[in-house]
Motif scaffolding. Structure first.
Motif, PDB file in Angstrom:
ATOM      1  N   ASP A   1       0.832  -1.206   0.000  1.00  0.00           N
ATOM      2  CA  ASP A   1       0.000   0.000   0.000  1.00  0.00           C
ATOM      3  C   ASP A   1       0.866   1.256   0.000  1.00  0.00           C
ATOM      4  O   ASP A   1       0.573   2.225  -0.714  1.00  0.00           O
ATOM      5  CB  ASP A   1      -0.921  -0.018   1.225  1.00  0.00           C
ATOM      6  CG  ASP A   1      -1.881   1.164   1.242  1.00  0.00           C
ATOM      7  OD1 ASP A   1      -2.691   1.277   0.307  1.00  0.00           O
ATOM      8  OD2 ASP A   1      -1.810   1.971   2.188  1.00  0.00           O
ATOM      9  N   MET A   2       1.961   1.234   0.786  1.00  0.00           N
ATOM     10  CA  MET A   2       2.885   2.366   0.817  1.00  0.00           C
ATOM     11  C   MET A   2       3.512   2.591  -0.557  1.00  0.00           C
ATOM     12  O   MET A   2       3.597   3.725  -1.040  1.00  0.00           O
ATOM     13  CB  MET A   2       3.978   2.126   1.862  1.00  0.00           C
ATOM     14  CG  MET A   2       5.064   3.187   1.896  1.00  0.00           C
ATOM     15  SD  MET A   2       6.429   2.780   3.015  1.00  0.00           S
ATOM     16  CE  MET A   2       7.178   1.389   2.142  1.00  0.00           C
ATOM     17  N   CYS A   3       3.940   1.499  -1.209  1.00  0.00           N
ATOM     18  CA  CYS A   3       4.559   1.611  -2.532  1.00  0.00           C
ATOM     19  C   CYS A   3       3.566   2.125  -3.567  1.00  0.00           C
ATOM     20  O   CYS A   3       3.909   2.957  -4.420  1.00  0.00           O
ATOM     21  CB  CYS A   3       5.112   0.255  -2.964  1.00  0.00           C
ATOM     22  SG  CYS A   3       6.553  -0.280  -2.022  1.00  0.00           S
ATOM     23  N   GLN A   4       2.335   1.653  -3.491  1.00  0.00           N
ATOM     24  CA  GLN A   4       1.316   2.090  -4.447  1.00  0.00           C
ATOM     25  C   GLN A   4       1.009   3.571  -4.289  1.00  0.00           C
ATOM     26  O   GLN A   4       0.891   4.306  -5.278  1.00  0.00           O
ATOM     27  CB  GLN A   4       0.048   1.255  -4.264  1.00  0.00           C
ATOM     28  CG  GLN A   4       0.193  -0.197  -4.712  1.00  0.00           C
ATOM     29  CD  GLN A   4      -1.015  -1.033  -4.383  1.00  0.00           C
ATOM     30  OE1 GLN A   4      -1.821  -0.683  -3.509  1.00  0.00           O
ATOM     31  NE2 GLN A   4      -1.163  -2.161  -5.068  1.00  0.00           N
ATOM     32  N   LYS A   5       0.873   4.026  -3.052  1.00  0.00           N
ATOM     33  CA  LYS A   5       0.544   5.432  -2.805  1.00  0.00           C
ATOM     34  C   LYS A   5       1.660   6.371  -3.255  1.00  0.00           C
ATOM     35  O   LYS A   5       1.405   7.501  -3.659  1.00  0.00           O
ATOM     36  CB  LYS A   5       0.254   5.645  -1.318  1.00  0.00           C
ATOM     37  CG  LYS A   5      -1.074   5.066  -0.860  1.00  0.00           C
ATOM     38  CD  LYS A   5      -1.303   5.294   0.617  1.00  0.00           C
ATOM     39  CE  LYS A   5      -2.665   4.749   1.057  1.00  0.00           C
ATOM     40  NZ  LYS A   5      -2.889   4.927   2.512  1.00  0.00           N
ATOM     41  N   ASN A   6       2.911   5.878  -3.179  1.00  0.00           N
ATOM     42  CA  ASN A   6       4.056   6.712  -3.546  1.00  0.00           C
ATOM     43  C   ASN A   6       4.589   6.428  -4.952  1.00  0.00           C
ATOM     44  O   ASN A   6       5.597   7.000  -5.356  1.00  0.00           O
ATOM     45  CB  ASN A   6       5.187   6.513  -2.528  1.00  0.00           C
ATOM     46  CG  ASN A   6       4.871   7.078  -1.168  1.00  0.00           C
ATOM     47  OD1 ASN A   6       4.953   8.287  -0.945  1.00  0.00           O
ATOM     48  ND2 ASN A   6       4.495   6.204  -0.232  1.00  0.00           N
ATOM     49  N   ASN A   7       3.879   5.538  -5.669  1.00  0.00           N
ATOM     50  CA  ASN A   7       4.309   5.155  -7.021  1.00  0.00           C
ATOM     51  C   ASN A   7       5.737   4.614  -7.036  1.00  0.00           C
ATOM     52  O   ASN A   7       6.519   4.898  -7.953  1.00  0.00           O
ATOM     53  CB  ASN A   7       4.199   6.341  -7.990  1.00  0.00           C
ATOM     54  CG  ASN A   7       2.754   6.745  -8.231  1.00  0.00           C
ATOM     55  OD1 ASN A   7       1.889   5.888  -8.411  1.00  0.00           O
ATOM     56  ND2 ASN A   7       2.492   8.042  -8.224  1.00  0.00           N
ATOM     57  N   TRP A   8       6.078   3.838  -6.019  1.00  0.00           N
ATOM     58  CA  TRP A   8       7.391   3.185  -5.981  1.00  0.00           C
ATOM     59  C   TRP A   8       7.266   1.858  -6.718  1.00  0.00           C
ATOM     60  O   TRP A   8       6.705   0.894  -6.204  1.00  0.00           O
ATOM     61  CB  TRP A   8       7.835   2.977  -4.542  1.00  0.00           C
ATOM     62  CG  TRP A   8       8.087   4.274  -3.812  1.00  0.00           C
ATOM     63  CD1 TRP A   8       8.254   5.521  -4.361  1.00  0.00           C
ATOM     64  CD2 TRP A   8       8.161   4.458  -2.398  1.00  0.00           C
ATOM     65  NE1 TRP A   8       8.439   6.459  -3.388  1.00  0.00           N
ATOM     66  CE2 TRP A   8       8.398   5.842  -2.172  1.00  0.00           C
ATOM     67  CE3 TRP A   8       8.074   3.605  -1.306  1.00  0.00           C
ATOM     68  CZ2 TRP A   8       8.544   6.377  -0.898  1.00  0.00           C
ATOM     69  CZ3 TRP A   8       8.216   4.133  -0.028  1.00  0.00           C
ATOM     70  CH2 TRP A   8       8.453   5.509   0.172  1.00  0.00           C
TER      71      TRP A   8
END
Length: 226
Positions: free
Chosen positions: A196-203
């Motif tokens: 979820d963190m990666c998705q929100k930050n486009n990582w």
């Protein structure tokens, strides 16, 4: 779960060069981790061999389109080659499936089972209890029997492996009190929070440039959360 480590979700992207060394390198990392774990007093390692579904982010968000997903048989063989090497190096003394070690043993109880958040076993046990009930202690044998049936019906007999680690000649004392010195970073506590963190930050990890940037940002997040 006393003195037990659990490996369930491993993920990678094929940016390492040369490609021929990637599998060997990843296997060596796991072997070294298990060797380190036994020096910390760990005596049992549990491995769940479960390949991701097509298009599903296992841990790393967005992989190269050309990257292939191993099937169930190939992934299981990959894990067993790691554990076979551990046996040759004296890191582990015995490797069995959870089904053979606990669910076929009439003397084993539910307390012997590895019970980790996100694993197949806790969800299966909770589902059995919800449908069958668990009113008395004597239901333990029935629970183990139902769980064994569940493993057979869903083709899980070979999928969860337990490796008994050799006792290290020297157990290291790190001086760390696990009760007081844990580093709690919420987004790293489970894979759903991390994704979820990666998705929100486009990582993303679909090409080398994005993978490098995402890796640096993840490391930055760790360092500034400690």
């Amino acid at each position: 779960n006393q003195n037990t480590v659990y490996i369930s979700y491993l993920d990678s992207v094929r940016h390492l060069r040369p490609l021929e060394i990637t599998s060997v390198l990843y296997q060596e990392l796991i072997i070294c981790y298990l060797d380190f774990a036994r020096t910390m007093g760990i005596t049992r390692a549990v491995v769940w061999s479960c390949p991701p579904l097509e298009g599903n982010d296992y841990i790393l968000h967005v992989k190269p389109k050309t990257q292939k997903i191993p099937d169930k048989k190939r992934l299981l063989k990959w894990y067993y080659s790691i554990l076979d090497e551990c046996k040759l190096r004296g890191i582990c003394r015995e490797v069995r499936t959870v089904f053979d070690q606990y669910l076929r043993d009439p003397h084993a109880t539910a307390t012997h089972l590895p019970y980790f958040k996100g694993d197949y076993i806790p969800d299966a046990i909770e589902e059995i209890i919800a449908t069958q009930g668990n009113d008395t202690e004597q239901d333990d044998a029935g629970l183990m029997c139902k769980l064994a049936e569940d493993f057979v019906q869903k083709g899980m007999k070979e999928d969860i492996i337990v490796a008994f680690l050799s006792i290290a000649s020297e157990v290291k004392d790190t001086g760390i009190n696990d009760c007081n010195d844990d580093i709690d970073i919420k987004v790293f506590n489970d894979r759903e929070s991390f994704i979820d963190m990666c998705q929100k930050n486009n990582w993303q990890f679909d090409n080398l440039q994005r993978a490098k940037h995402s890796s640096m940002m993840i490391l930055w997040r760790i360092l500034h959360s400690c």
